[in-house]
Design an enzyme around this catalytic site. Structure first.
Site, PDB file in Angstrom:
ATOM      1  CE  LYS A  40      53.175 -81.386 -22.487  1.00  0.00           C
ATOM      2  NZ  LYS A  40      54.045 -80.555 -23.334  1.00  0.00           N
ATOM      3  CD  GLU A  57      41.204 -72.761 -13.776  1.00  0.00           C
ATOM      4  OE1 GLU A  57      40.500 -71.972 -14.446  1.00  0.00           O
ATOM      5  OE2 GLU A  57      40.968 -73.015 -12.581  1.00  0.00           O
ATOM      6  CB  CYS A 103      43.124 -67.487 -19.796  1.00  0.00           C
ATOM      7  SG  CYS A 103      43.644 -67.319 -18.091  1.00  0.00           S
ATOM      8  CD  GLU A 119      41.705 -67.893 -25.457  1.00  0.00           C
ATOM      9  OE1 GLU A 119      41.881 -69.075 -25.775  1.00  0.00           O
ATOM     10  OE2 GLU A 119      41.801 -67.480 -24.291  1.00  0.00           O
TER      11      GLU A 119
HETATM   12  P1  NAP Z   1      47.368 -75.977 -25.509  1.00  0.00           P
HETATM   13  O1  NAP Z   1      47.741 -76.169 -26.912  1.00  0.00           O
HETATM   14  O2  NAP Z   1      46.054 -76.450 -25.065  1.00  0.00           O
HETATM   15  O3  NAP Z   1      48.520 -76.670 -24.658  1.00  0.00           O
HETATM   16  C1  NAP Z   1      48.538 -76.651 -23.257  1.00  0.00           C
HETATM   17  C2  NAP Z   1      49.410 -77.786 -22.761  1.00  0.00           C
HETATM   18  O4  NAP Z   1      48.815 -79.037 -23.106  1.00  0.00           O
HETATM   19  C3  NAP Z   1      50.800 -77.807 -23.364  1.00  0.00           C
HETATM   20  O5  NAP Z   1      51.706 -78.292 -22.411  1.00  0.00           O
HETATM   21  C4  NAP Z   1      50.631 -78.803 -24.504  1.00  0.00           C
HETATM   22  O6  NAP Z   1      51.833 -79.389 -24.914  1.00  0.00           O
HETATM   23  C5  NAP Z   1      49.744 -79.829 -23.854  1.00  0.00           C
HETATM   24  N1  NAP Z   1      48.979 -80.666 -24.774  1.00  0.00           N
HETATM   25  C6  NAP Z   1      48.749 -80.475 -26.090  1.00  0.00           C
HETATM   26  N2  NAP Z   1      47.969 -81.474 -26.573  1.00  0.00           N
HETATM   27  C7  NAP Z   1      47.705 -82.295 -25.529  1.00  0.00           C
HETATM   28  C8  NAP Z   1      46.936 -83.487 -25.379  1.00  0.00           C
HETATM   29  N3  NAP Z   1      46.255 -84.019 -26.400  1.00  0.00           N
HETATM   30  N4  NAP Z   1      46.853 -84.050 -24.160  1.00  0.00           N
HETATM   31  C9  NAP Z   1      47.502 -83.519 -23.107  1.00  0.00           C
HETATM   32  N5  NAP Z   1      48.257 -82.407 -23.188  1.00  0.00           N
HETATM   33  C10 NAP Z   1      48.351 -81.787 -24.380  1.00  0.00           C
HETATM   34  O7  NAP Z   1      47.441 -74.469 -25.075  1.00  0.00           O
HETATM   35  P2  NAP Z   1      48.608 -73.448 -25.359  1.00  0.00           P
HETATM   36  O8  NAP Z   1      48.622 -73.248 -26.841  1.00  0.00           O
HETATM   37  O9  NAP Z   1      49.851 -73.875 -24.710  1.00  0.00           O
HETATM   38  O10 NAP Z   1      48.107 -72.174 -24.514  1.00  0.00           O
HETATM   39  C11 NAP Z   1      47.141 -71.250 -24.960  1.00  0.00           C
HETATM   40  C12 NAP Z   1      45.756 -71.551 -24.427  1.00  0.00           C
HETATM   41  O11 NAP Z   1      45.753 -71.714 -23.009  1.00  0.00           O
HETATM   42  C13 NAP Z   1      44.769 -70.462 -24.678  1.00  0.00           C
HETATM   43  O12 NAP Z   1      43.608 -71.001 -25.244  1.00  0.00           O
HETATM   44  C14 NAP Z   1      44.461 -69.878 -23.313  1.00  0.00           C
HETATM   45  O13 NAP Z   1      43.218 -69.316 -23.139  1.00  0.00           O
HETATM   46  C15 NAP Z   1      44.623 -71.030 -22.442  1.00  0.00           C
HETATM   47  N6  NAP Z   1      44.917 -70.565 -21.096  1.00  0.00           N
HETATM   48  C16 NAP Z   1      43.961 -70.680 -20.125  1.00  0.00           C
HETATM   49  C17 NAP Z   1      44.216 -70.210 -18.843  1.00  0.00           C
HETATM   50  C18 NAP Z   1      43.225 -70.345 -17.743  1.00  0.00           C
HETATM   51  O14 NAP Z   1      43.618 -70.311 -16.579  1.00  0.00           O
HETATM   52  N7  NAP Z   1      41.963 -70.487 -17.993  1.00  0.00           N
HETATM   53  C19 NAP Z   1      45.439 -69.661 -18.553  1.00  0.00           C
HETATM   54  C20 NAP Z   1      46.383 -69.553 -19.573  1.00  0.00           C
HETATM   55  C21 NAP Z   1      46.100 -70.030 -20.840  1.00  0.00           C
HETATM   56  P3  NAP Z   1      52.620 -78.787 -26.196  1.00  0.00           P
HETATM   57  O15 NAP Z   1      52.933 -77.370 -25.885  1.00  0.00           O
HETATM   58  O16 NAP Z   1      53.828 -79.641 -26.239  1.00  0.00           O
HETATM   59  O17 NAP Z   1      51.710 -78.929 -27.370  1.00  0.00           O
END
Ligand code: NAP
Ligand code: MG
Length: 498
Positions: free
Chosen positions: A195, A269, A303, A402
């Site tokens: 997804k 992650e 990240c 962050e």
């Molecule tokens: P996010 O809002 O957490 O979303 C990540 C993924 O999860 C998306 O596909 C999202 O779908 C989905 N999602 C949302 N709510 C969910 C739920 N309740 N259950 C299951 N899946 C759900 O993160 P983002 O806004 O896309 O990305 C930014 C964040 O990612 C930052 O905080 C960054 O630090 C973190 N990040 C971490 C790493 C690492 O390796 N540590 C790498 C890159 C990014 P939708 O988009 O459809 O809402």
């Protein structure tokens, strides 16, 4: 429609990828895809219905086990394919991904505004991840036999693929954060349902096309698109055996809670707030050359980047000047221009988040030395002017939370102990960098940073080494043999010594 848009293989689509083919969605809703450089909608994808999700998971289950059932009875599932044969298919997949490099790059840049200087490397990086995990096939073929301590018998420790995996990715690196999960899952013998994040649902389709061309069997890789609620349903689906997630800490926590009650293995992650610890002997010119890559890669939407810079009092002014000058002259603009270093934020919502953090920094007394709460200078798109804050103190929100945008916070430290304490004083534990002319001093300092990775004088992740967040940055590891291990389940078979 621009000339470029006409050449993108995916724009508006009605399909999910299920059981080896593109299948028309039965869901009602749609998600629009917006170019962050212009604010224009240029694509859209369907939102999967419950039936679509069930079909994707069922296809993955069939592909995992095949028809004959168990490996011992010569089953025909992906789990039964010999590791060397799975590796051969991964190598073919790597080449097929490389063959799609330009379409991947352009689609990715149009989805999330990552500069082409970044996305033009996405396919090569993905191919290198597939090749690395293919090289681990021998780990799955080596027999591991351990005698009982009293010598009475022995145990064969077998490795089984864990099963059908849910792979959930964020929008900042939509190809590589999928492939970092997909490659070890496939090598292990798992099948998957992907997804992607809502802003970036199209570029990943090129990976599916590559998989078809490479001959990966139907049902091994499935893709559904839809909002976070679809991700939630996928995590909790009874047909899923393991979850791999990259994204924000709050969503990671909710996934961990669901997997906790289901006793379902999970790799997380999550976010970060890493520090660049600058020692008094730093070579500022050398640091300026790697500053953006280490501290603001991908317009600050990475990240592990070191967005907090910890400066020794004796070099504080010089360091602020170097950082300010480096950021102020880095070209910001059209992400399709190869010279662009900073693009727009990936979404309108993220732009607003970053602007709010900039206002909070100013309100809490930080001093913007470039950027700040100023107009972007662009008449459209989600641009935020790259901003450097000096005189930041460790308790400020911009020092703790962050931001995920082009904002650096420079703090002053008085002693090395003070610097280490400031570096470790966040809820996160992901990355970090140490800048010193003395490699031994830098290496000796690394263990004092309470994070999963530390870069000395630069930061890059290595597919052969674990990438793991501590504390609020996650659970488990990706990459390296540790990353493969996350998709395997052990079985100890005790037998008499013959
Ligand atoms: P996010 O809002 O957490 O979303 C990540 C993924 O999860 C998306 O596909 C999202 O779908 C989905 N999602 C949302 N709510 C969910 C739920 N309740 N259950 C299951 N899946 C759900 O993160 P983002 O806004 O896309 O990305 C930014 C964040 O990612 C930052 O905080 C960054 O630090 C973190 N990040 C971490 C790493 C690492 O390796 N540590 C790498 C890159 C990014 P939708 O988009 O459809 O809402
Ligand atoms: Mg989100």
């Amino acid at each position: 429609m621009s000339v470029l848009q006409a050449t993108l293989p995916y724009t508006h689509t009605d399909d999910h990828f299920i059981d080896g083919t593109w299948q028309r969605s039965t869901g009602a809703g749609r998600t629009e895809v917006t170019n962050p450089a212009t604010g224009e909608v240029w694509g859209s994808v369907p939102q999967a219905s419950v039936a679509d999700l069930d079909a994707a998971v069922a296809a993955a289950r069939r592909a995992f086990s095949g028809s004959a059932g168990s490996p011992a009875s010569g089953g025909s599932g992906w789990r039964d394919v010999a590791p060397a044969e799975r590796a051969r298919l991964l190598l073919r997949l790597a080449s097929q991904v490389e063959a799609r490099a330009e379409a991947i790059s352009h689609t990715n840049t149009w989805e999330n505004g990552s500069p082409v200087a970044e996305t033009s490397k996405a396919a090569a990086n993905a191919a290198s991840i597939f090749r690395y995990f293919a090289s681990l096939a021998p780990l799955l073929e080596t027999s591991d036999i351990r005698p009982f301590p009293d010598g009475s018998a022995e145990t064969v420790v077998r490795l089984d693929p864990v099963g059908v995996c849910a792979l959930i990715a964020p929008w900042n690196f939509p190809i590589n954060l999928v492939v970092a999960k997909l490659a070890p899952a496939l090598m292990a013998g798992c099948t998957v349902v992907i997804k992607p994040a809502s802003p970036t649902p199209l570029s990943v389709r090129l990976i599916l096309d590559a998989a078809v061309a490479a001959g990966i069997p139907a049902g091994v890789i499935n893709l559904v698109t839809g909002p976070g609620s679809l991700g939630d349903a996928l995590v909790k689906h009874p047909g899923i055996n393991k979850v791999a997630f990259t994204g924000s800490t709050p969503v990671g926590r909710s996934i961990a809670a669901a997997c906790g009650s289901l006793l379902r293995p999970v790799t997380l992650e999550l976010g970060g707030k890493s520090s660049a610890l600058v020692l008094p002997d730093v070579d500022l010119e050398a640091m300026s050359k790697v500053l953006i890559r280490s501290c603001l890669r991908n317009t600050g939407q990475t990240c592990y980047i070191s967005t907090r810079i910890l400066a020794p009092a004796a070099r504080y002014g010089e360091l602020v000047d170097m950082v300010t000058a480096t950021i102020a002259v880095a070209p910001q603009g059209d992400p399709m221009d190869p010279a662009t270093v900073f693009g727009p934020s990936a979404t309108r919502a993220q732009e607003q988040v970053v602007r709010e953090y900039i206002r909070s920094g100013i309100a809490e007394g930080a001093r913007a030395t470039t950027g700040g709460d100023v107009p972007s200078g662009f008449d459209r798109g989600f641009y935020v002017t790259p901003t450097v804050f000096a005189d930041v103190t460790p308790g400020m929100r911009i020092a703790q939370e962050e931001i995920f945008g082009p904002v650096l916070s420079i703090m002053r430290y008085s002693s090395l102990d003070d610097a280490v304490a400031i570096a470790n004083n966040t809820p996160f534990g992901l990355g970090g960098t140490i800048f010193s002319e003395d490699p031994d001093a830098a290496f000796a300092l690394a263990p004092r940073l309470d994070t999963g990775s530390v870069g000395l004088g630069f930061f890059a992740s290595n597919h052969a080494a674990p990438f793991a967040g501590r504390h609020d940055s996650g659970l488990g590891a990706e990459f390296g043999p540790e990353g493969l291990r996350a998709y395997l389940s052990v079985q100890s078979v005790h037998r008499r010594i013959r």
